[in-house]
Design a protein around this motif. Sequence first.
Motif, mmCIF file in Angstrom:
data_model
loop_
_atom_site.group_PDB
_atom_site.id
_atom_site.type_symbol
_atom_site.label_atom_id
_atom_site.label_comp_id
_atom_site.label_asym_id
_atom_site.label_seq_id
_atom_site.Cartn_x
_atom_site.Cartn_y
_atom_site.Cartn_z
ATOM 1 N N GLY A 62 -53.027 54.321 -8.820
ATOM 2 C CA GLY A 62 -51.772 54.990 -8.260
ATOM 3 C C GLY A 62 -51.539 54.530 -6.757
ATOM 4 O O GLY A 62 -50.270 54.350 -6.322
ATOM 5 N N MET A 63 -52.579 54.199 -5.963
ATOM 6 C CA MET A 63 -52.458 53.655 -4.660
ATOM 7 C C MET A 63 -51.908 52.201 -4.669
ATOM 8 O O MET A 63 -50.916 51.902 -3.910
ATOM 9 N N ALA A 64 -52.061 51.436 -5.569
ATOM 10 C CA ALA A 64 -51.635 50.089 -5.833
ATOM 11 C C ALA A 64 -50.123 50.369 -6.220
ATOM 12 O O ALA A 64 -49.205 49.433 -5.489
ATOM 13 N N ARG A 65 -49.940 51.069 -7.086
ATOM 14 C CA ARG A 65 -48.268 51.224 -7.401
ATOM 15 C C ARG A 65 -47.591 51.800 -6.322
ATOM 16 O O ARG A 65 -46.477 51.511 -6.118
ATOM 17 N N PHE A 66 -48.003 52.775 -5.476
ATOM 18 C CA PHE A 66 -47.464 53.280 -4.333
ATOM 19 C C PHE A 66 -47.197 52.285 -3.305
ATOM 20 O O PHE A 66 -46.234 52.324 -2.802
#
Length: 399
Positions: free
Chosen positions: A136-140
């Motif tokens: 999720g951090m990467a997509r964010f």
Amino acid sequence: MFAGNSSLESEQFRLPEGLAEAMRSVLPSVAERTVAAIVAEVPAYTEVFTGGTGRKLETAVRLALGGFLELTSGAGGAAASTPMVPSLDGAYELGVGEARSGRSMDALQAAYRVGARIAWRELSTIATSGDLSPGGMARFAGLLFAYIDQLSAISVAGHADGLATTGRARQQYLDRLAYGLLTGSGPDELAVAADRAGWEPPRSLTAVIIPEARARGVLPRLDPRTLQTFEGALDLPDGRTAVLLVPDAEGPFRGPLVAGLAGLGAVLGPARPWTGVRASYLRAQRAARLDLRPTPETTVDTEQCLADLVLRSDADALDDLRAQVLAPLDGLRAPQRAKLEETLRSWLLHHGRREEIAAELFVHPQTVRYRMGQLRELYGSRLDDPRTVLELTIALGSG
């Protein structure tokens, strides 16, 4: 035109509402830190983003990031890399404003990079504390940087449009200024026109009429304030002309200007105070119409042919004057008339000094005396009349 990142949009992502709310709560401080970092790291904005301007930028940053959080936390989170219309409009206007302020896109793009770094640092700290997964951090992160890239891209477009619009507007003002100068607008009106055009008035202007095809090649070698116009340009036998108004080409600077125009078929008027350049233009125009150039490539400096301009300004009047003042010679045979005209011209030139007249004509002084006796018989006391002497000087000086 500015499509989002398709690979990012294909991955469904939605920021948890609690996390989004926590990020929204820090947006004012994030915006403040962003502006402070830009001021510190981008020299072009050190003085610009202070006071009210800085607060406006903080508001713009807060709104842009708020729009991003709205996208990532809403049902449309998959398209979070594509800014909403208000953010796009704001970024576009920011680019336009930078162009009008005379700053390059390099400074604005540097500001975007600083803003992206600060935004990621602040928001990722909250995301981490909220237990957002690594994926999720990467997509964010990908969506945030894609979002800011889109804003940067639309600002580039705004900057380009702003430059084009500013350039066109300024050229229109310069064209109006040149027209006013050539048509003789008043000093106050010209001062306003110069101010609107962002044109610094020189001490003087010199009008140059030059073949249109050669004008562009000359401009880079002249003072950057030189104005070019086709208003009032002439169509001469060898082609259409342009008018250049060259700053500060008087005194010792006139010679280099004349030399720089050599072989280009230009006609230069005199240097005049910048608000009075119409007089320079009118003289150059008269000289161009009289075509004092021996060849189409010859450049004419009107300061060096003032007598020709005076004598040839009204050809019909000059012909009438010659016929009138030389009428006493009409009854003579052509060879005799030619000798007496030649002697009379020399007599006027040398103010009656017989020895100098004889030397110029390669005759004996007695011959001069004899011919002058004939002329006095024909003219009588008129040769002692100052007005007749002036008229004869003009008539014979043009022969």
